[in-house]
Write a protein that holds these residues in place. Structure first.
Motif, PDB file in Angstrom:
ATOM      1  N   MET A  90      -6.959  32.063  -5.269  1.00 34.51           N
ATOM      2  CA  MET A  90      -6.747  30.617  -5.357  1.00 34.51           C
ATOM      3  C   MET A  90      -5.398  30.316  -6.011  1.00 34.51           C
ATOM      4  O   MET A  90      -5.052  30.884  -7.035  1.00 34.51           O
ATOM      5  N   ARG A  91      -4.645  29.424  -5.390  1.00 30.92           N
ATOM      6  CA  ARG A  91      -3.380  28.984  -5.973  1.00 30.92           C
ATOM      7  C   ARG A  91      -3.600  27.707  -6.778  1.00 30.92           C
ATOM      8  O   ARG A  91      -4.482  26.913  -6.462  1.00 30.92           O
ATOM      9  N   VAL A  92      -2.779  27.521  -7.783  1.00 33.51           N
ATOM     10  CA  VAL A  92      -2.862  26.313  -8.586  1.00 33.51           C
ATOM     11  C   VAL A  92      -1.495  25.627  -8.633  1.00 33.51           C
ATOM     12  O   VAL A  92      -0.448  26.263  -8.441  1.00 33.51           O
ATOM     13  N   ALA A  93      -1.523  24.321  -8.903  1.00 36.73           N
ATOM     14  CA  ALA A  93      -0.307  23.551  -9.165  1.00 36.73           C
ATOM     15  C   ALA A  93      -0.573  22.736 -10.417  1.00 36.73           C
ATOM     16  O   ALA A  93      -1.534  21.964 -10.468  1.00 36.73           O
ATOM     17  N   ILE A  94       0.266  22.924 -11.431  1.00 36.69           N
ATOM     18  CA  ILE A  94       0.067  22.304 -12.736  1.00 36.69           C
ATOM     19  C   ILE A  94       1.167  21.277 -12.963  1.00 36.69           C
ATOM     20  O   ILE A  94       2.361  21.609 -12.925  1.00 36.69           O
ATOM     21  N   PHE A  95       0.768  20.042 -13.214  1.00 33.74           N
ATOM     22  CA  PHE A  95       1.726  18.949 -13.383  1.00 33.74           C
ATOM     23  C   PHE A  95       1.705  18.419 -14.814  1.00 33.74           C
ATOM     24  O   PHE A  95       0.638  18.090 -15.342  1.00 33.74           O
TER      25      PHE A  95
ATOM     26  N   GLN B 257     -10.310  33.525  -9.567  1.00 30.04           N
ATOM     27  CA  GLN B 257      -9.241  34.473  -9.216  1.00 30.04           C
ATOM     28  C   GLN B 257      -7.983  33.681  -8.855  1.00 30.04           C
ATOM     29  O   GLN B 257      -7.911  33.077  -7.795  1.00 30.04           O
ATOM     30  N   ILE B 258      -7.011  33.687  -9.758  1.00 29.88           N
ATOM     31  CA  ILE B 258      -5.817  32.875  -9.563  1.00 29.88           C
ATOM     32  C   ILE B 258      -4.653  33.726  -9.055  1.00 29.88           C
ATOM     33  O   ILE B 258      -4.332  34.772  -9.637  1.00 29.88           O
ATOM     34  N   ASP B 259      -4.032  33.261  -7.996  1.00 31.55           N
ATOM     35  CA  ASP B 259      -2.814  33.883  -7.469  1.00 31.55           C
ATOM     36  C   ASP B 259      -1.626  33.246  -8.193  1.00 31.55           C
ATOM     37  O   ASP B 259      -0.986  32.335  -7.683  1.00 31.55           O
ATOM     38  N   TRP B 260      -1.351  33.732  -9.400  1.00 30.47           N
ATOM     39  CA  TRP B 260      -0.313  33.119 -10.227  1.00 30.47           C
ATOM     40  C   TRP B 260       1.069  33.216  -9.583  1.00 30.47           C
ATOM     41  O   TRP B 260       1.875  32.290  -9.705  1.00 30.47           O
TER      42      TRP B 260
ATOM     43  N   LEU C 138       7.715  25.241 -21.366  1.00 32.35           N
ATOM     44  CA  LEU C 138       8.043  26.604 -20.954  1.00 32.35           C
ATOM     45  C   LEU C 138       6.824  27.524 -20.844  1.00 32.35           C
ATOM     46  O   LEU C 138       6.708  28.262 -19.856  1.00 32.35           O
ATOM     47  N   PRO C 139       5.898  27.541 -21.828  1.00 32.71           N
ATOM     48  CA  PRO C 139       4.743  28.436 -21.694  1.00 32.71           C
ATOM     49  C   PRO C 139       3.942  28.194 -20.415  1.00 32.71           C
ATOM     50  O   PRO C 139       3.426  29.142 -19.812  1.00 32.71           O
ATOM     51  N   VAL C 140       3.843  26.931 -19.989  1.00 31.25           N
ATOM     52  CA  VAL C 140       3.126  26.618 -18.757  1.00 31.25           C
ATOM     53  C   VAL C 140       3.960  27.019 -17.542  1.00 31.25           C
ATOM     54  O   VAL C 140       3.448  27.638 -16.593  1.00 31.25           O
ATOM     55  N   LEU C 141       5.240  26.723 -17.572  1.00 31.18           N
ATOM     56  CA  LEU C 141       6.115  27.072 -16.448  1.00 31.18           C
ATOM     57  C   LEU C 141       6.157  28.581 -16.212  1.00 31.18           C
ATOM     58  O   LEU C 141       6.244  29.034 -15.069  1.00 31.18           O
ATOM     59  N   GLU C 142       6.076  29.333 -17.292  1.00 29.28           N
ATOM     60  CA  GLU C 142       6.144  30.800 -17.177  1.00 29.28           C
ATOM     61  C   GLU C 142       4.848  31.427 -16.683  1.00 29.28           C
ATOM     62  O   GLU C 142       4.816  32.621 -16.387  1.00 29.28           O
ATOM     63  N   LEU C 143       3.801  30.625 -16.566  1.00 30.39           N
ATOM     64  CA  LEU C 143       2.540  31.157 -16.043  1.00 30.39           C
ATOM     65  C   LEU C 143       2.628  31.476 -14.557  1.00 30.39           C
ATOM     66  O   LEU C 143       1.909  32.351 -14.061  1.00 30.39           O
ATOM     67  N   VAL C 144       3.517  30.761 -13.845  1.00 35.33           N
ATOM     68  CA  VAL C 144       3.477  30.785 -12.383  1.00 35.33           C
ATOM     69  C   VAL C 144       4.725  31.419 -11.783  1.00 35.33           C
ATOM     70  O   VAL C 144       5.750  31.573 -12.446  1.00 35.33           O
ATOM     71  N   GLY C 145       4.615  31.741 -10.505  1.00 38.84           N
ATOM     72  CA  GLY C 145       5.756  32.316  -9.796  1.00 38.84           C
ATOM     73  C   GLY C 145       6.723  31.281  -9.277  1.00 38.84           C
ATOM     74  O   GLY C 145       7.846  31.610  -8.881  1.00 38.84           O
TER      75      GLY C 145
END
Length: 219
Positions: free
Chosen positions: A1-6, A173-176, A189-196
């Motif tokens: 599962m992909r996520v998008a964090i705003f 299951q997250i596809d980071w 930054l900590p949130v931005l660095e979670l993702v690709g």
């Protein structure tokens, strides 16, 4: 599962939420009499913060706690009404490009989170019409359906955002690497660095410099 964090302030919403909340209280036909007391109460922590004697995170938490003092005894539905009054004005200042990204992710069946230090109830009202799988914010405490000033708020900022994101996604299951995060501040930054796929939205200078160094997308 992909996520998008705003993120909200400066990202989805172009302005600063707390300034608008202060103006709303000051000009409100019912609650404006509470403003002067609130304003006097936030001056000491504000000055201490400017003198670097009081951390910004603590000042924000204290300010949000003091703001709630104006609404002692109000019900959840009355608070909904108060926040609803801001919806139309705020939505006119939403970032159209970010809204487009949100809708694109929705169409692609991406799991969408809104994460902010603003009051959760406020976020739920002013984002009416937008669809999120989860809204993470600062909860207003209630007791017997009335604003409870005896229970301290737990302001969501910094590392707490990351902790609550991971908690909300626990067991999934997250596809980071193929996920997204949008933010405007270096504190994101900590949130931005979670993702690709981190995206800097109208970033402050420190984040803009870092985003360029790391070849991140900038809106």
């Amino acid at each position: 599962m992909r996520v998008a964090i705003f993120d909200f302030d400066g990202t989805l919403y172009a302005e600063e939420t707390f300034k608008l909340l202060m103006t709303h209280l000051k000009e409100h036909p019912i609650y404006n009499t509470k403003f002067n007391r609130f304003y006097r109460s936030i001056v000491p922590p504000y000055i201490a913060n400017k003198l670097k004697l009081y951390p910004s995170s603590k000042m924000k938490e204290r300010s949000m706690q003091l703001y709630l003092n104006a609404f002692e005894g109000l019900s959840k539905s009355e608070m909904d009404t108060y926040f609803d009054e801001l919806t139309e004005m705020m939505q006119s200042d939403f970032n159209d490009e970010v809204i487009s990204r949100l809708e694109k992710h929705r169409q692609e069946n991406v799991h969408i989170l809104l994460v902010s230090g603003a009051y959760t109830q406020f976020l739920q009202r002013v984002t009416e019409g937008l669809s999120f799988n989860k809204i993470i914010g600062t909860d207003i405490p209630y007791l017997h359906n009335k604003v409870d000033l005896q229970t301290s708020i737990r302001h969501i900022n910094g590392i707490r955002k990351t902790e609550l994101i991971l908690q909300a996604l626990e067991g999934k299951q997250i596809d980071w690497e193929n996920s997204y995060a949008y933010g405007d501040s270096y504190s994101d930054l900590p949130v931005l660095e979670l993702v690709g796929n981190p995206v800097a939205v109208k970033p402050e200078d420190k984040l803009r410099l870092l985003a360029k160094e790391r070849d991140w997308e900038i809106i």
